[in-house]
Write an enzyme that holds these catalytic residues in place. Structure first.
Site, PDB file in Angstrom:
ATOM      1  N   CYS A  40       0.856  -1.192   0.000  1.00 30.65           N
ATOM      2  CA  CYS A  40       0.000   0.000   0.000  1.00 30.65           C
ATOM      3  C   CYS A  40       0.890   1.239   0.000  1.00 30.65           C
ATOM      4  O   CYS A  40       2.035   1.202   0.463  1.00 30.65           O
ATOM      5  CB  CYS A  40      -0.870  -0.045   1.260  1.00 30.65           C
ATOM      6  N   HIS A  41       0.341   2.351  -0.444  1.00 33.36           N
ATOM      7  CA  HIS A  41       1.137   3.589  -0.445  1.00 33.36           C
ATOM      8  C   HIS A  41       1.574   3.966   0.982  1.00 33.36           C
ATOM      9  O   HIS A  41       2.596   4.610   1.168  1.00 33.36           O
ATOM     10  CB  HIS A  41       0.334   4.733  -1.082  1.00 33.36           C
ATOM     11  N   THR A  42       0.813   3.531   1.977  1.00 29.58           N
ATOM     12  CA  THR A  42       1.189   3.866   3.359  1.00 29.58           C
ATOM     13  C   THR A  42       2.497   3.163   3.763  1.00 29.58           C
ATOM     14  O   THR A  42       3.271   3.709   4.559  1.00 29.58           O
ATOM     15  CB  THR A  42       0.028   3.522   4.321  1.00 29.58           C
TER      16      THR A  42
ATOM     17  N   HIS B  68       0.856  -4.244   5.834  1.00 28.32           N
ATOM     18  CA  HIS B  68      -0.371  -4.277   6.652  1.00 28.32           C
ATOM     19  C   HIS B  68      -1.563  -4.729   5.823  1.00 28.32           C
ATOM     20  O   HIS B  68      -2.700  -4.467   6.209  1.00 28.32           O
ATOM     21  CB  HIS B  68      -0.621  -2.885   7.250  1.00 28.32           C
ATOM     22  N   GLU B  69      -1.300  -5.382   4.674  1.00 30.31           N
ATOM     23  CA  GLU B  69      -2.395  -5.756   3.778  1.00 30.31           C
ATOM     24  C   GLU B  69      -2.230  -7.247   3.440  1.00 30.31           C
ATOM     25  O   GLU B  69      -1.939  -7.614   2.308  1.00 30.31           O
ATOM     26  CB  GLU B  69      -2.301  -4.870   2.514  1.00 30.31           C
TER      27      GLU B  69
ATOM     28  N   CYS C 140     -11.773  -4.744  19.563  1.00 28.83           N
ATOM     29  CA  CYS C 140     -11.783  -5.499  20.828  1.00 28.83           C
ATOM     30  C   CYS C 140     -13.193  -5.689  21.353  1.00 28.83           C
ATOM     31  O   CYS C 140     -13.458  -6.568  22.146  1.00 28.83           O
ATOM     32  CB  CYS C 140     -10.915  -4.804  21.875  1.00 28.83           C
TER      33      CYS C 140
ATOM     34  N   CYS D 174     -13.472  -1.677  24.466  1.00 28.55           N
ATOM     35  CA  CYS D 174     -12.927  -0.361  24.841  1.00 28.55           C
ATOM     36  C   CYS D 174     -14.003   0.711  24.650  1.00 28.55           C
ATOM     37  O   CYS D 174     -15.001   0.471  23.965  1.00 28.55           O
ATOM     38  CB  CYS D 174     -11.680  -0.035  24.010  1.00 28.55           C
TER      39      CYS D 174
ATOM     40  N   CYS E 149     -14.888   1.197  20.919  1.00 29.73           N
ATOM     41  CA  CYS E 149     -15.742   0.142  20.341  1.00 29.73           C
ATOM     42  C   CYS E 149     -17.156   0.240  20.901  1.00 29.73           C
ATOM     43  O   CYS E 149     -18.132   0.137  20.164  1.00 29.73           O
ATOM     44  CB  CYS E 149     -15.170  -1.240  20.627  1.00 29.73           C
TER      45      CYS E 149
ATOM     46  N   CYS F  87     -10.804   1.426  17.374  1.00 31.46           N
ATOM     47  CA  CYS F  87     -10.553   0.718  18.643  1.00 31.46           C
ATOM     48  C   CYS F  87      -9.272   1.263  19.270  1.00 31.46           C
ATOM     49  O   CYS F  87      -8.254   1.409  18.580  1.00 31.46           O
ATOM     50  CB  CYS F  87     -10.401  -0.773  18.330  1.00 31.46           C
TER      51      CYS F  87
ATOM     52  N   ARG G 100      -3.782   0.725  20.775  1.00 29.47           N
ATOM     53  CA  ARG G 100      -3.240   1.707  19.816  1.00 29.47           C
ATOM     54  C   ARG G 100      -1.859   2.229  20.247  1.00 29.47           C
ATOM     55  O   ARG G 100      -0.980   2.474  19.404  1.00 29.47           O
ATOM     56  CB  ARG G 100      -4.236   2.862  19.640  1.00 29.47           C
TER      57      ARG G 100
ATOM     58  N   CYS H 176      -6.542  -3.751   3.478  1.00 28.23           N
ATOM     59  CA  CYS H 176      -6.476  -2.283   3.512  1.00 28.23           C
ATOM     60  C   CYS H 176      -7.246  -1.664   2.345  1.00 28.23           C
ATOM     61  O   CYS H 176      -8.316  -1.116   2.532  1.00 28.23           O
ATOM     62  CB  CYS H 176      -5.036  -1.754   3.557  1.00 28.23           C
TER      63      CYS H 176
ATOM     64  N   ARG I  55      -2.094  -2.414  -7.682  1.00 28.04           N
ATOM     65  CA  ARG I  55      -1.580  -3.103  -6.507  1.00 28.04           C
ATOM     66  C   ARG I  55      -0.571  -4.166  -6.929  1.00 28.04           C
ATOM     67  O   ARG I  55      -0.835  -4.959  -7.834  1.00 28.04           O
ATOM     68  CB  ARG I  55      -2.681  -3.828  -5.746  1.00 28.04           C
TER      69      ARG I  55
END
Ligand code: NAD
Ligand code: AHE
Ligand code: ZN
Length: 376
Positions: free
Chosen positions: A40-42, A62-63, A92, A95, A98, A106, A110, A170, A371
């Site tokens: 991903c670009h992130t 993360h994907e 979760c 919290c 949520c 959530c 974090r 993602c 992608r």
């Protein structure tokens, strides 16, 4: 155990492929064999050094999608053999965030996630010389095996192909979810999407799904016109090829029937460029137009506009992971894909081996991929 990973050793440097040590899952954690991961670009944003939360060395990614190999003490919702998608936005269900039902963000883990650690404040990854390696967004899918908290894994059906559904981790969820969960676009709406990459095209397919009438795509790269049209874009604008500013141009395009004020009902920034974010807000319709920020901007970047833009009814919003509650929504999005309601396959323009992962970043920089997916 040992596993193979692409490690971000320093900002702006290519990833280095190496064997790393991975400690087994502790209480509440799960060991996952990653089968496929998108880029991903992130990931590029963090690797470049522009991310204020960027840490090095780290295992980015993360994907992903994969299979549960082992569960730690107290894990009740997953077992070895389950197919899963790691979630950088966990769910979760306990919290205040949520329980509020007002956000998907959530907050239970974090702080440690942002510090590149597991919830107990330690890392499971180390280099062979013992140097600790940071986790990334709680996922670290640029490793063949990773450890993820139970609350950050969506269990998905077993017949869905890993090399496609990893993108739901993602890009697909962010784009489609921004339309459905965040903007809540209605049938007949007009919309503008700035940036037709891996996220923007999914915003377009979300808009089509929601029944938008006019879908204007904006990109500096003319190759993206055909891509946008494939997913339901009705008009394309290259800002470099028009006379004057993009805002009056779009306002003019969106004048419809008796409504000669112009401006779109919904606009989406999928570039991460703060000038574009301002343009996206200002071409939203006076009185009700909503502009959704999806793009992630570099450390120190700020957005601005005349407050009058908001006084006169435009709404500026942001969205992370398309407002999706991962454990609840991701399995449903996998079903949508398997039922043919959304398209993924054609957007995966390149598949690579882990050894070639840096090529995926080169293709992104050159605007040649939508992608790239790494297969383990
Ligand atoms: P990408 O590189 O695939 O696509 C970006 C597109 O924007 C490209 O087509 C590029 O030509 C175009 N573009 C760049 N500058 C432009 C400009 N000034 N005007 C018009 N078009 C321009 O990236 P992507 O994977 O689609 O990610 C897009 C953004 O979304 C990134 O900032 C990424 O970090 C962010 N993102 C946010 C979330 C979230 O949850 N909020 C999730 C995923 C990605
Ligand atoms: N770390 C950055 C912000 C990065 C960011 O905004 N991440 C998005 C997901 S991008 C996925 O490709 C996100 O989920 N944000 C919510 C969160 O809690 O991180 C910074 O600027 O510090
Ligand atoms: Zn992403």
């Amino acid at each position: 155990m040992r596993t193979r990973a692409a490690v971000a050793v320093a900002p702006g440097k290519p990833l280095e492929i190496m064997e790393v040590n991975l400690e087994g899952p502790k209480a509440g954690e799960v060991l996952v064999e990653i089968k496929a991961t998108g880029i991903c670009h992130t990931d590029e944003f963090t690797l470049s050094g522009a991310d204020p939360e960027g840490l090095f060395p780290a295992i980015l990614g993360h994907e992903g999608a994969g299979v549960v190999l082992e569960v730690g003490e107290g894990v009740t919702t997953l077992k070895p053999g389950d197919h899963v998608i790691p979630l950088y936005t966990p769910e979760c269900r306990e919290c205040p965030s949520c329980l509020s039902r007002k956000t998907n963000l959530c907050t239970s883990i974090r702080a440690t996630q942002g510090a590149g650690m597991m919830p107990d404040g330690t890392t499971r990854f180390t280099m062979l010389d013992g140097t600790p390696i940071h986790h990334y967004m709680g996922c670290s899918t640029f490793a063949n095996h990773t450890v993820v908290p139970e609350i950050a894994l969506a269990k998905v059906r077993q017949d869905a192909p890993f090399d496609k559904i990893c993108y739901i981790g993602c890009g697909v969820t962010t784009g489609v979810g921004a339309v459905i969960n965040t903007a809540k676009v209605e049938i007949g709406a007009t919309a503008v999407v700035f940036g037709l990459g891996g996220i923007g095209l999914n915003v377009i397919q979300g808009l089509k799904l929601a029944g938008a009438d006019m879908i204007i795509g904006v990109d500096l790269n003319n190759d993206k016109k055909e891509w946008g049209e494939k997913f339901g874009m009705t008009h394309f604008v290259n800002p470099k090829e028009i006379d004057g500013d993009i805002v009056p141009h779009i306002v003019e395009m969106t004048k419809r029937g008796a409504d000669q004020i112009g401006g779109a009902d919904y606009t989406f920034d999928c570039t991460g460029n703060t000038t574009v974010m301002r343009q996206a807000l200002e071409c939203a319709h006076r009185g009700w137009g909503e502009s959704i920020v999806i793009g992630v901007a570099a450390a120190g970047a700020e957005i601005s506009t005349r407050p009058f833009q908001l006084v006169t009814g435009r709404v500026w919003k942001g969205t992370a992971f398309g407002g999706a509650r991962g454990r609840t929504d991701v399995p449903k999005i996998v079903d949508w894909y398997m039922d043919g309601k959304i398209e993924i396959d054609s957007m995966i323009t390149h598949t690579l081996k882990l050894e070639d992962i840096n090529k995926g970043f080169d293709l992104m920089h050159a605007g040649e991929s939508i992608r790239s997916v790494v297969l383990y």
